[in-house]
Design a protein around this motif. Sequence first.
Motif, PDB file in Angstrom:
ATOM      1  N   ASP A 183       3.166   4.960  13.030  1.00 36.56           N
ATOM      2  CA  ASP A 183       2.329   4.707  14.209  1.00 36.56           C
ATOM      3  C   ASP A 183       1.601   3.365  14.119  1.00 36.56           C
ATOM      4  N   LEU A 184       1.372   2.873  12.907  1.00 34.84           N
ATOM      5  CA  LEU A 184       0.643   1.618  12.724  1.00 34.84           C
ATOM      6  C   LEU A 184       1.521   0.390  12.914  1.00 34.84           C
ATOM      7  N   GLU A 185       2.845   0.610  13.018  1.00 32.62           N
ATOM      8  CA  GLU A 185       3.810  -0.482  13.189  1.00 32.62           C
ATOM      9  C   GLU A 185       3.664  -1.525  12.079  1.00 32.62           C
ATOM     10  N   ILE A 186       3.545  -1.019  10.849  1.00 33.09           N
ATOM     11  CA  ILE A 186       3.505  -1.862   9.657  1.00 33.09           C
ATOM     12  C   ILE A 186       4.812  -1.651   8.898  1.00 33.09           C
ATOM     13  N   SER A 187       5.425  -2.730   8.465  1.00 34.52           N
ATOM     14  CA  SER A 187       6.711  -2.648   7.768  1.00 34.52           C
ATOM     15  C   SER A 187       6.586  -1.795   6.506  1.00 34.52           C
ATOM     16  N   SER A 188       7.700  -1.188   6.110  1.00 33.14           N
ATOM     17  CA  SER A 188       7.618  -0.228   5.001  1.00 33.14           C
ATOM     18  C   SER A 188       8.926  -0.123   4.232  1.00 33.14           C
ATOM     19  N   VAL A 189       8.786   0.395   3.004  1.00 36.24           N
ATOM     20  CA  VAL A 189       9.930   0.737   2.158  1.00 36.24           C
ATOM     21  C   VAL A 189       9.709   2.164   1.670  1.00 36.24           C
ATOM     22  N   CYS A 190      10.718   3.002   1.845  1.00 33.44           N
ATOM     23  CA  CYS A 190      10.583   4.382   1.364  1.00 33.44           C
ATOM     24  C   CYS A 190      11.961   4.951   1.062  1.00 33.44           C
ATOM     25  N   ILE A 191      11.966   6.112   0.427  1.00 33.71           N
ATOM     26  CA  ILE A 191      13.199   6.844   0.208  1.00 33.71           C
ATOM     27  C   ILE A 191      13.503   7.625   1.480  1.00 33.71           C
ATOM     28  N   ASP A 192      14.737   8.040   1.651  1.00 24.03           N
ATOM     29  CA  ASP A 192      15.082   8.915   2.779  1.00 24.03           C
ATOM     30  C   ASP A 192      14.613  10.324   2.423  1.00 24.03           C
ATOM     31  N   ASP A 193      13.352  10.612   2.758  1.00 20.21           N
ATOM     32  CA  ASP A 193      12.740  11.892   2.376  1.00 20.21           C
ATOM     33  C   ASP A 193      13.430  13.077   3.038  1.00 20.21           C
ATOM     34  N   TYR A 194      13.871  12.901   4.265  1.00 24.41           N
ATOM     35  CA  TYR A 194      14.587  13.969   4.979  1.00 24.41           C
ATOM     36  C   TYR A 194      15.869  14.329   4.221  1.00 24.41           C
ATOM     37  N   LEU A 195      16.663  13.307   3.890  1.00 27.20           N
ATOM     38  CA  LEU A 195      17.922  13.538   3.184  1.00 27.20           C
ATOM     39  C   LEU A 195      17.675  14.145   1.810  1.00 27.20           C
ATOM     40  N   GLY A 196      16.673  13.627   1.086  1.00 24.65           N
ATOM     41  CA  GLY A 196      16.374  14.155  -0.242  1.00 24.65           C
ATOM     42  C   GLY A 196      16.003  15.622  -0.210  1.00 24.65           C
ATOM     43  N   ASP A 211       6.587   4.008  -0.125  1.00 24.73           N
ATOM     44  CA  ASP A 211       6.599   5.449  -0.380  1.00 24.73           C
ATOM     45  C   ASP A 211       5.874   6.224   0.715  1.00 24.73           C
ATOM     46  N   ARG A 212       4.539   6.185   0.742  1.00 26.13           N
ATOM     47  CA  ARG A 212       3.773   6.896   1.767  1.00 26.13           C
ATOM     48  C   ARG A 212       3.464   5.930   2.907  1.00 26.13           C
ATOM     49  N   THR A 213       4.022   6.221   4.072  1.00 28.98           N
ATOM     50  CA  THR A 213       3.970   5.271   5.182  1.00 28.98           C
ATOM     51  C   THR A 213       3.394   5.928   6.435  1.00 28.98           C
ATOM     52  N   ASN A 214       3.192   5.113   7.459  1.00 31.86           N
ATOM     53  CA  ASN A 214       2.734   5.613   8.756  1.00 31.86           C
ATOM     54  C   ASN A 214       3.354   4.744   9.848  1.00 31.86           C
ATOM     55  N   VAL A 252       0.824  -1.214   0.000  1.00 34.42           N
ATOM     56  CA  VAL A 252       0.000   0.000   0.000  1.00 34.42           C
ATOM     57  C   VAL A 252       0.855   1.259   0.000  1.00 34.42           C
ATOM     58  N   SER A 253       0.457   2.232  -0.833  1.00 34.10           N
ATOM     59  CA  SER A 253       0.926   3.605  -0.696  1.00 34.10           C
ATOM     60  C   SER A 253      -0.303   4.422  -0.308  1.00 34.10           C
ATOM     61  N   ILE A 254      -0.254   5.058   0.849  1.00 36.60           N
ATOM     62  CA  ILE A 254      -1.447   5.632   1.476  1.00 36.60           C
ATOM     63  C   ILE A 254      -1.981   6.839   0.695  1.00 36.60           C
ATOM     64  N   SER A 255      -3.300   6.923   0.578  1.00 37.04           N
ATOM     65  CA  SER A 255      -3.964   8.073  -0.034  1.00 37.04           C
ATOM     66  C   SER A 255      -3.658   9.342   0.757  1.00 37.04           C
ATOM     67  N   LYS A 256      -3.528  10.468   0.034  1.00 37.98           N
ATOM     68  CA  LYS A 256      -3.219  11.735   0.717  1.00 37.98           C
ATOM     69  C   LYS A 256      -4.381  12.205   1.581  1.00 37.98           C
ATOM     70  N   ASN A 257      -5.592  11.718   1.312  1.00 37.53           N
ATOM     71  CA  ASN A 257      -6.765  12.154   2.075  1.00 37.53           C
ATOM     72  C   ASN A 257      -7.166  11.186   3.188  1.00 37.53           C
TER      73      ASN A 257
END
Length: 339
Positions: A155-168, A150-153, A124-129
């Motif tokens: 707080d839900l403690e669900i595994s994820s894959v994303c880019i380092d958005d802070y560094l980017g 990509d779009r993660t959360n 899943v990539s989470i909807s913006k709304n």
Amino acid sequence: MKNKITISDIAKELGIAPATVSRALSNHPEISASTKKKVKAVAERLDYMPNKIASSLRSGKTKLIGVLIPTAEHLFFGSVIHGISNLASQHGYDVLIYQSNESEEFEKKGIDTFIGARVDGILVSISKNTTNFSHFKSVKEKNIPIAFFDRTNDDLEISSVCIDDYLGAFMATESLIKSGYQRIAHISGPQHIKAFSERIRGYKAALEQYNILFDASLIYSGDISIEAGRKGATYFLNLENKPDAIFAVEDFTALGVLKELKEKGIQVPDAFGVIGFCNDLFGEHITPSLSTVDQKTVQMGEEAFHLIYELISKKVEKTNHQKRILTPTLITRESSKRN
């Protein structure tokens, strides 16, 4: 109507047990390479089509993965799906794709559709709304493997894959500073989505690193769209103390900025710098070409499949909340290169 070829038909032709044919077709290690070759040759000649429903009932696996994306309009998600599908095919999985249209309601329908199809896992990539995440909690409670990309959360403690958005975001803002821009604005995305809150954090960190005072008036809250880019640019240009560059939260927002600046006769990059985030395909083909941050989309898709496959195979425990973070790359093009 032509009778459907079965495993028993193949077994009868070869004079072997149907169980042997079944194991050969599923590439079982106990079956010899020569037997597998003979079975597959006869299966192809007879135009055998496996009964996936029967197979799933026997194994408890459908060999299906559900992929829920916010929109099919952005090439970003198509590229991620390309990475997912390539590896899924290599591992014998098919991919079901559902588009939420950036809607929480459609997102919930997508999850229900996947559960009804008895998929082995969900990406899943989470909807913006989306602000209510109960449907993802429900998937966890049903013990269906699920992971975000990509779009993660967190707080839900669900595994994820994303880019380092802070560094980017740090790299994007820093590149504008190093190009000589002194008053840099940011058009943000919805802050309940971690990727976008991390990009604001990276933007602020770069300003601080180069002793540039943060000015809250240089933040415009957008909704990741071309229109948000236009509105953000208009807002900044109406300020008494205008910025001379904009870091946009993603490339479509940056495209809106470029369109608005062009209509107002503002020269990019000499009078105004622009940089986006994503490295969407259109960026290198527009004039001026768009500076951006590459999110490694295909790699993200491949890593997302690896993660869900490991969860399905129980190589990683579902309770083991994993975060796999990819390193972004800065792509400097005409929109931020001053002569």
